[in-house]
Write an enzyme that holds these catalytic residues in place. Structure first.
Site, PDB file in Angstrom:
ATOM      1  CE  LYS A  40      -2.100  -1.182   3.810  1.00 13.68           C
ATOM      2  NZ  LYS A  40      -1.396  -2.469   4.030  1.00 13.68           N
ATOM      3  NE  ARG A  75      -4.134  -1.011  10.101  1.00  7.55           N
ATOM      4  CZ  ARG A  75      -3.094  -0.503   9.432  1.00  7.55           C
ATOM      5  NH1 ARG A  75      -3.116   0.704   8.956  1.00  7.55           N
ATOM      6  NH2 ARG A  75      -2.019  -1.242   9.253  1.00  7.55           N
ATOM      7  NE  ARG A  94       7.206  -2.871   6.216  1.00  9.33           N
ATOM      8  CZ  ARG A  94       5.870  -2.858   6.239  1.00  9.33           C
ATOM      9  NH1 ARG A  94       5.206  -2.219   5.291  1.00  9.33           N
ATOM     10  NH2 ARG A  94       5.227  -3.488   7.179  1.00  9.33           N
ATOM     11  NE  ARG A 118       6.357  -0.595  10.059  1.00 12.49           N
ATOM     12  CZ  ARG A 118       5.192  -0.613   9.413  1.00 12.49           C
ATOM     13  NH1 ARG A 118       5.112  -0.128   8.163  1.00 12.49           N
ATOM     14  NH2 ARG A 118       4.116  -1.099   9.986  1.00 12.49           N
ATOM     15  NE  ARG A 121       1.842  -4.780  11.381  1.00 13.39           N
ATOM     16  CZ  ARG A 121       2.901  -4.701  10.581  1.00 13.39           C
ATOM     17  NH1 ARG A 121       4.029  -5.310  10.889  1.00 13.39           N
ATOM     18  NH2 ARG A 121       2.837  -4.009   9.481  1.00 13.39           N
TER      19      ARG A 121
HETATM   20  P1  ADP Z   1       2.175  -1.950   3.144  1.00  9.06           P
HETATM   21  O1  ADP Z   1       2.189  -0.431   3.141  1.00  9.06           O
HETATM   22  O2  ADP Z   1       0.965  -2.513   2.474  1.00  9.06           O
HETATM   23  O3  ADP Z   1       2.407  -2.537   4.504  1.00  9.06           O
HETATM   24  P2  ADP Z   1       4.758  -1.677   1.776  1.00  9.06           P
HETATM   25  O4  ADP Z   1       4.474  -0.738   0.648  1.00  9.06           O
HETATM   26  O5  ADP Z   1       5.517  -1.131   2.930  1.00  9.06           O
HETATM   27  O6  ADP Z   1       3.398  -2.425   2.256  1.00  9.06           O
HETATM   28  O7  ADP Z   1       5.537  -2.930   1.152  1.00  9.06           O
HETATM   29  C1  ADP Z   1       5.988  -4.007   1.974  1.00  9.06           C
HETATM   30  C2  ADP Z   1       7.382  -4.447   1.506  1.00  9.06           C
HETATM   31  O8  ADP Z   1       7.255  -5.082   0.244  1.00  9.06           O
HETATM   32  C3  ADP Z   1       8.387  -3.308   1.322  1.00  9.06           C
HETATM   33  O9  ADP Z   1       9.664  -3.773   1.739  1.00  9.06           O
HETATM   34  C4  ADP Z   1       8.370  -3.029  -0.173  1.00  9.06           C
HETATM   35  O10 ADP Z   1       9.601  -2.534  -0.626  1.00  9.06           O
HETATM   36  C5  ADP Z   1       8.053  -4.406  -0.750  1.00  9.06           C
HETATM   37  N1  ADP Z   1       7.228  -4.382  -1.958  1.00  9.06           N
HETATM   38  C6  ADP Z   1       6.184  -3.550  -2.227  1.00  9.06           C
HETATM   39  N2  ADP Z   1       5.631  -3.844  -3.430  1.00  9.06           N
HETATM   40  C7  ADP Z   1       6.348  -4.894  -3.912  1.00  9.06           C
HETATM   41  C8  ADP Z   1       6.281  -5.669  -5.121  1.00  9.06           C
HETATM   42  N3  ADP Z   1       5.349  -5.427  -6.061  1.00  9.06           N
HETATM   43  N4  ADP Z   1       7.160  -6.668  -5.275  1.00  9.06           N
HETATM   44  C9  ADP Z   1       8.102  -6.922  -4.331  1.00  9.06           C
HETATM   45  N5  ADP Z   1       8.216  -6.247  -3.190  1.00  9.06           N
HETATM   46  C10 ADP Z   1       7.363  -5.242  -2.973  1.00  9.06           C
HETATM   47  P1  AMP Z   2       0.971   0.607   8.898  1.00  6.44           P
HETATM   48  O1  AMP Z   2       2.097   1.570   8.775  1.00  6.44           O
HETATM   49  O2  AMP Z   2      -0.200   0.976   8.058  1.00  6.44           O
HETATM   50  O3  AMP Z   2       1.418  -0.823   8.686  1.00  6.44           O
HETATM   51  O4  AMP Z   2       0.456   0.699  10.415  1.00  6.44           O
HETATM   52  C1  AMP Z   2       1.301   0.343  11.485  1.00  6.44           C
HETATM   53  C2  AMP Z   2       0.504   0.309  12.780  1.00  6.44           C
HETATM   54  O5  AMP Z   2      -0.012   1.609  13.078  1.00  6.44           O
HETATM   55  C3  AMP Z   2      -0.716  -0.609  12.789  1.00  6.44           C
HETATM   56  O6  AMP Z   2      -0.397  -1.963  13.048  1.00  6.44           O
HETATM   57  C4  AMP Z   2      -1.548   0.032  13.920  1.00  6.44           C
HETATM   58  O7  AMP Z   2      -1.031  -0.315  15.186  1.00  6.44           O
HETATM   59  C5  AMP Z   2      -1.295   1.516  13.697  1.00  6.44           C
HETATM   60  N1  AMP Z   2      -2.296   2.103  12.775  1.00  6.44           N
HETATM   61  C6  AMP Z   2      -2.087   2.615  11.536  1.00  6.44           C
HETATM   62  N2  AMP Z   2      -3.242   3.051  10.995  1.00  6.44           N
HETATM   63  C7  AMP Z   2      -4.214   2.796  11.911  1.00  6.44           C
HETATM   64  C8  AMP Z   2      -5.617   2.968  11.952  1.00  6.44           C
HETATM   65  N3  AMP Z   2      -6.301   3.503  10.903  1.00  6.44           N
HETATM   66  N4  AMP Z   2      -6.300   2.573  13.069  1.00  6.44           N
HETATM   67  C9  AMP Z   2      -5.648   2.054  14.126  1.00  6.44           C
HETATM   68  N5  AMP Z   2      -4.335   1.829  14.147  1.00  6.44           N
HETATM   69  C10 AMP Z   2      -3.600   2.189  13.060  1.00  6.44           C
END
Ligand code: ADP
Ligand code: AMP
Length: 217
Positions: free
Chosen positions: A13, A88, A127, A161, A172
């Protein structure tokens, strides 16, 4: 355009939101990034959020909704926004609907990024995000930075993270299935959901997303 991105943790995302926001000229609003910025500034909100985030749980609705509302009311979001990680759960979705209604606004689409569980687990394990801005996201194997441990965008230090540990990721994913997935049905009832496969190269997923959003207009 007003778009909500939904999908399991690790679906991509944040990665897609950065690219889509640039193409569509709208701000990328990530509640996770906003919480992490609060944590690094050591604000009261950051201290509160961290305990929930480290356990893989949702931060309580009241503070989350207030923070998201405040961000959506900034001038740069007047013409539209891309929400990443908010809403969420169904009560956050209802709060967002109420907020939009009072402003006489509507969502244009809810983009659902689908990715198999084994793939998102691998993505999360590798990541790395930037200390300066957690929207700068890399993967040690799939999308590595040019120089190991250093952010390509701003030169900041990359780190893993705290909530990307194996144990927290399991929690999660469970929270995603029980609390977040129901918003897909909530938005389906409003005819807003477009689903795409989030597998394959990053640029290919972006292309698919833009195509799906165009078709949806
Ligand atoms: P989310 O925001 O949904 O948690 P991220 O955008 O942080 O996901 O992506 C999760 C991990 O996967 C990151 O390390 C990112 O660089 C990697 N990633 C994202 N899209 C792809 C893809 N299409 N193919 C391979 N790795 C990806
Ligand atoms: P993310 O960066 O989207 O993976 O979010 C990391 C963490 O932040 C989540 O696991 C939650 O603990 C918190 N968080 C992010 N967005 C929300 C939301 N809309 N509602 C509640 N907790 C959130």
């Amino acid at each position: 355009m007003r778009i909500v991105l939904v999908g399991p943790p690790g679906a991509g995302k944040g990665t897609q939101a950065t690219r889509l926001a640039e193409t569509l000229h709208i701000p990328h609003i990530s509640t996770g990034d906003l919480f992490r910025a609060n944590i690094s500034r050591q604000t009261e909100l950051g201290k509160l959020a961290k305990s929930y985030m480290d356990a893989g749980n949702l931060v309580p609705d009241e503070v989350t909704i207030a923070m998201a509302k405040d961000r959506m009311e900034q001038p740069d979001a007047e013409g539209g926004f891309l929400l990443d990680g908010f809403p969420r759960n169904v009560s956050q979705a209802e709060a967002l609907d109420e907020l939009l209604e009072t402003e006489d606004m509507k969502l244009d689409a809810v983009l659902d990024l689908e990715a198999p569980e084994d793939e998102v687990v691998k993505r999360i394990a590798g990541r790395r995000v930037c200390r300066n801005d957690s929207a700068h996201v890399f993967h040690v194997a799939y999308t590595p930075p040019k120089k190991e441990g250093v952010c390509d965008v701003c030169g900041g230090e990359l780190y893993q993270r705290d909530d990307d540990s194996e144990e927290t990721v399991r929690r999660r994913l469970e929270v995603y299935h029980t609390q977040t997935e129901p918003i897909i049905d909530y938005y389906k009832a409003q005819g807003l959901v477009v689903t795409i496969a989030a597998t394959g190269p990053v640029a290919e997923v972006t292309r698919r997303a833009l195509e799906a959003l165009k078709r949806d207009q």
